[in-house]
Design an enzyme around this catalytic site. Structure first.
Site, mmCIF file in Angstrom:
data_model
loop_
_atom_site.group_PDB
_atom_site.id
_atom_site.type_symbol
_atom_site.label_atom_id
_atom_site.label_comp_id
_atom_site.label_asym_id
_atom_site.label_seq_id
_atom_site.Cartn_x
_atom_site.Cartn_y
_atom_site.Cartn_z
ATOM 1 N N GLY A 87 0.829 -1.200 0.000
ATOM 2 C CA GLY A 87 0.000 0.000 0.000
ATOM 3 C C GLY A 87 0.855 1.238 0.000
ATOM 4 O O GLY A 87 2.068 1.178 0.196
ATOM 5 N N GLU A 88 0.192 2.349 -0.239
ATOM 6 C CA GLU A 88 0.904 3.620 -0.213
ATOM 7 C C GLU A 88 -0.026 4.681 0.321
ATOM 8 O O GLU A 88 -1.169 4.798 -0.125
ATOM 9 C CB GLU A 88 1.357 3.985 -1.632
ATOM 10 N N GLY A 90 -0.149 8.857 2.215
ATOM 11 C CA GLY A 90 0.439 10.162 2.022
ATOM 12 C C GLY A 90 1.844 10.279 2.587
ATOM 13 O O GLY A 90 2.600 11.133 2.186
ATOM 14 N N PHE A 91 2.168 9.438 3.543
ATOM 15 C CA PHE A 91 3.454 9.601 4.203
ATOM 16 C C PHE A 91 4.468 8.553 3.820
ATOM 17 O O PHE A 91 5.572 8.536 4.312
ATOM 18 C CB PHE A 91 3.262 9.638 5.722
ATOM 19 N N GLY A 92 4.094 7.666 2.961
ATOM 20 C CA GLY A 92 5.077 6.673 2.540
ATOM 21 C C GLY A 92 4.428 5.375 2.109
ATOM 22 O O GLY A 92 3.208 5.276 2.014
ATOM 23 N N CYS A 93 5.305 4.394 1.863
ATOM 24 C CA CYS A 93 4.828 3.101 1.365
ATOM 25 C C CYS A 93 4.742 2.092 2.510
ATOM 26 O O CYS A 93 5.466 2.198 3.491
ATOM 27 C CB CYS A 93 5.792 2.576 0.310
ATOM 28 N N VAL A 94 3.868 1.137 2.313
ATOM 29 C CA VAL A 94 3.714 0.066 3.302
ATOM 30 C C VAL A 94 4.139 -1.244 2.648
ATOM 31 O O VAL A 94 3.712 -1.548 1.525
ATOM 32 C CB VAL A 94 2.249 -0.027 3.795
ATOM 33 N N LYS A 119 5.700 0.379 7.553
ATOM 34 C CA LYS A 119 5.401 1.656 6.867
ATOM 35 C C LYS A 119 6.658 2.515 6.897
ATOM 36 O O LYS A 119 7.197 2.808 7.962
ATOM 37 C CB LYS A 119 4.259 2.377 7.576
ATOM 38 N N ASP A 339 -9.022 11.028 12.057
ATOM 39 C CA ASP A 339 -8.856 10.671 10.648
ATOM 40 C C ASP A 339 -9.556 9.356 10.328
ATOM 41 O O ASP A 339 -8.992 8.498 9.661
ATOM 42 C CB ASP A 339 -7.366 10.603 10.305
HETATM 43 N N1 LIG Z 1 -0.957 -3.118 9.118
HETATM 44 C C1 LIG Z 1 -1.270 -3.233 7.825
HETATM 45 N N2 LIG Z 1 -1.506 -4.444 7.281
HETATM 46 C C2 LIG Z 1 -1.845 -4.564 5.982
HETATM 47 N N3 LIG Z 1 -1.983 -3.530 5.140
HETATM 48 C C3 LIG Z 1 -1.762 -2.301 5.619
HETATM 49 C C4 LIG Z 1 -1.384 -2.082 6.970
HETATM 50 N N4 LIG Z 1 -1.242 -0.744 7.152
HETATM 51 C C5 LIG Z 1 -1.518 -0.174 5.974
HETATM 52 N N5 LIG Z 1 -1.825 -1.095 5.039
HETATM 53 C C6 LIG Z 1 -2.183 -0.865 3.624
HETATM 54 O O1 LIG Z 1 -1.418 0.197 3.148
HETATM 55 C C7 LIG Z 1 -2.274 1.250 2.684
HETATM 56 C C8 LIG Z 1 -1.623 2.565 2.982
HETATM 57 O O2 LIG Z 1 -1.699 2.807 4.359
HETATM 58 P P1 LIG Z 1 -1.345 4.196 5.004
HETATM 59 O O3 LIG Z 1 -1.775 4.160 6.427
HETATM 60 O O4 LIG Z 1 0.083 4.499 4.729
HETATM 61 O O5 LIG Z 1 -2.154 5.253 4.171
HETATM 62 P P2 LIG Z 1 -3.713 5.476 3.956
HETATM 63 O O6 LIG Z 1 -4.427 5.387 5.264
HETATM 64 O O7 LIG Z 1 -4.222 4.598 2.843
HETATM 65 O O8 LIG Z 1 -3.682 6.936 3.410
HETATM 66 P P3 LIG Z 1 -3.431 8.261 4.212
HETATM 67 O O9 LIG Z 1 -2.077 8.690 3.831
HETATM 68 O O10 LIG Z 1 -4.485 9.134 3.661
HETATM 69 O O11 LIG Z 1 -3.587 7.994 5.671
HETATM 70 C C9 LIG Z 1 -3.598 1.027 3.416
HETATM 71 O O12 LIG Z 1 -4.686 1.553 2.683
HETATM 72 C C10 LIG Z 1 -3.654 -0.477 3.500
HETATM 73 O O13 LIG Z 1 -4.187 -1.009 2.308
#
Ligand SMILES: Nc1ncnc2c1ncn2[C@@H]1O[C@H](COP(=O)(O)OP(=O)(O)OP(=O)(O)O)[C@@H](O)[C@H]1O
Length: 530
Positions: A87-88, A90-94, A119, A339
């Site tokens: 996933g990605e 606003g603050f980086g990639c997961v 993350k 949020d």
């Molecule tokens: N603990 C986790 N396990 C599995 N997937 C995750 C986990 N955390 C995040 N992800 C995946 O990564 C994506 C990006 O998460 P992230 O929290 O960085 O941003 P976001 O919530 O999608 O966007 P924003 O930057 O607006 O908060 C998520 O939408 C989710 O699909």
């Protein structure tokens, strides 16, 4: 999803919750919530807001977070390879990864492997991203005036921008990235006018990824002033959002501090973190338990992922409500999440929902105070409570509003703000309004992906619950614990109705079977990035 930050708000507390004094922020209308907005801002106020949020952190609170080295997390994620990216934001990639954790609880110090989500905070200095189609002239002006350094997010690839980028440098750099922008050698100040938007910038716009459009970004001072200027001119078709590593760092600290001390089955578990600064730059990473079914957003809005049954939606809503009730009501200090949205509701292998992303969380008002006055309004457009946007006054009831929006997303399978829809259908709450008040038309807003496999009475009850959360007067919105109870009632009524009318096989098989079915369909290998 675009976000906003409104600065220059009063720091007054209002114990009786009387009608707030108009502030600079109150000039921002609810209609414009889908835009990134900012009024004039002063660095000192932002700093004060930052200090406020640090208050919480100065109080010693125990956590048992593990401190990882960057090397460990690099190995765990196979060098942060794209193949491991899940996933990605606003603050980086997961990234997906596996770390070794010691099982101290069972008396021996043997280790075991744990699936985690890592993350990684974007590393380099200032960041600029284009969220919506913006006239290139404006984009360039903003970039020039802000002296952007670091990454410039265009398309899927981030482009490095040298420090103190000039207008000319930016325009020269664009053609290589967009493959379509006309190179021009005019004097920088005239470039904004000479670029043909259809030809050149159209290319830039067309390449914006869906992911980027839905991400969360900040306007960072003093740049926010510039964006607001564009807004006032009425020319803002979109927004350029800038944030700095300082801002990202603040969210990182917030996450570690809040998630480090709150533990609940409906809050994602933070396993540990990494904070290393070296010649590679600032390394800030967070390590969470891996949520096998990713986010609610993925299941509701991504066509390739199998749709959630009605019963699963109700249970997810209740889980999320439990998580918020814990934050609002069950600790010795209140936490306002700030949020809540579908991408922050993660789903484990059994489709239990957990809230994640505490980057914007704030400690609630001290005893005797009705709200917190924030100097920056942050959150995600489409989810934030109107009174918070207009006044900056934050209460737990702002989260309740966002929860109401999420309930409508569960009912309709539509995003809070849907930019690809005709103008009158873009804002979910505006779109549902006429249907909700007419019971004969109500079925028209229910998610078509349910293919009629839902109980209409149950859906109407959920909508009426959502309406309670969306009450204009924040005080009349229910508390999260009340919502947990009300949802429990809807769930049990729905299951007994399903038992007596077993024509909907999906809903009568029980959660376990339904979950197993969804898991079978969910294939990590076919998992494509948005
Ligand atoms: N603990 C986790 N396990 C599995 N997937 C995750 C986990 N955390 C995040 N992800 C995946 O990564 C994506 C990006 O998460 P992230 O929290 O960085 O941003 P976001 O919530 O999608 O966007 P924003 O930057 O607006 O908060 C998520 O939408 C989710 O699909």
């Amino acid at each position: 999803m675009d976000c906003f930050k409104i600065a220059t708000l009063d720091e007054d507390y209002d114990e009786d919750g009387a009608v707030p004094r108009p502030t600079a922020a109150s000039k921002v209308s609810w209609v414009s919530r889908s835009l990134s907005v900012a009024s004039s801002s002063r660095r000192s106020e932002s700093a004060r807001d930052f200090t406020d949020s640090l208050e919480f952190f100065t109080q010693p609170r125990a956590n048992n977070l593990r401190v990882f080295t960057f090397g460990e997390l690099k190995a765990a994620t196979r060098g942060f390879s794209r193949g491991m990216m899940i996933g990605e934001g606003g603050f980086g990639c997961v990234y997906r990864g596996v770390v070794r954790v010691s099982d101290v609880d069972d008396g021996n110090c043997s280790g075991s492997n744990m699936d985690v989500a890592v993350k990684q905070l974007n590393r380099n200095g200032f960041q600029a991203r284009l969220l919506f189609p913006v006239p290139l002239s404006m984009y360039i002006c903003v970039c020039e005036l802000c002296s952007v350094t670091g990454f410039l997010g265009i398309m899927e690839h981030d482009m490095m921008i040298p420090s103190f980028l000039s207008l000319f440098q930016l325009v020269s750099a664009l053609p290589r990235q967009t493959g379509g922008l006309k190179k021009t050698r005019s004097h920088p100040s005239s470039l904004a006018r000479t670029i043909d938007l259809k030809d050149g910038a159209g290319g830039v716009m067309g390449f914006l990824s869906r992911r980027m459009m839905n991400s969360f970004y900040y306007i960072f001072e003093p740049q926010s002033f510039l964006v607001s200027k564009f807004l006032l001119q009425g020319q803002l078709m979109g927004s350029v959002i800038l944030h700095s590593s300082i801002q990202g760092h603040k969210e990182w600290i917030n996450e570690v501090n809040f998630l480090g001390v709150v533990k609940h089955p409906n809050l994602v578990k933070l396993v540990g973190y990494c904070a290393e600064d070296d010649e590679r730059g600032i390394q800030r990473l967070l390590v969470y338990e891996l949520m096998h079914n990713k986010s609610l957003e993925d299941h509701l809005f991504i066509r390739e992922v199998s749709p959630l049954s009605w019963m699963a939606r109700l249970r997810i809503a209740q889980d999320a409500a439990r998580g918020l009730a814990h934050l609002h009501e069950e600790k010795d200090f209140q936490i306002i999440f700030r949020d809540l949205k579908t991408s922050n509701i993660l789903l484990d292998e059994n489709f239990n929902a957990k809230l994640s992303d505490f980057g914007l969380a704030r400690q609630g008002p001290a005893a005797g105070l009705s709200h917190i006055s924030t100097t920056s309004v942050v959150g995600t457009a489409g989810y934030a409570a109107p009174e918070y946007i207009q006044t900056g006054r934050l209460t737990a009831k702002s989260d309740v509003w966002s929860f109401g929006v999420v309930l409508y997303e569960l009912i309709t399978g539509r995003r809070a703000v849907e930019k690809n829809m005709p103008r009158n259908e873009q804002k979910l709450l505006d779109w549902v309004r006429p249907y909700v008040s007419d019971s004969r038309k109500f079925h028209l807003i229910v998610d078509p992906r349910l293919e009629g496999q839902y109980c209409i009475k149950s859906a109407q009850k959920l909508a009426s619950l959502a309406n309670k959360c969306l009450a204009k007067n924040a005080k009349s919105r229910p508390k999260m614990s009340e919502l947990v109870e009300m949802l429990g009632k809807i769930i049990s009524e729905t299951s007994s109705e399903n038992d007596s009318a077993p024509q909907h096989p999906k809903e009568t098989q029980g959660k376990k079977e339904e979950t197993e079915k969804s898991i079978r369909k969910f294939n990590w290998k076919n998992w494509t990035l948005r």
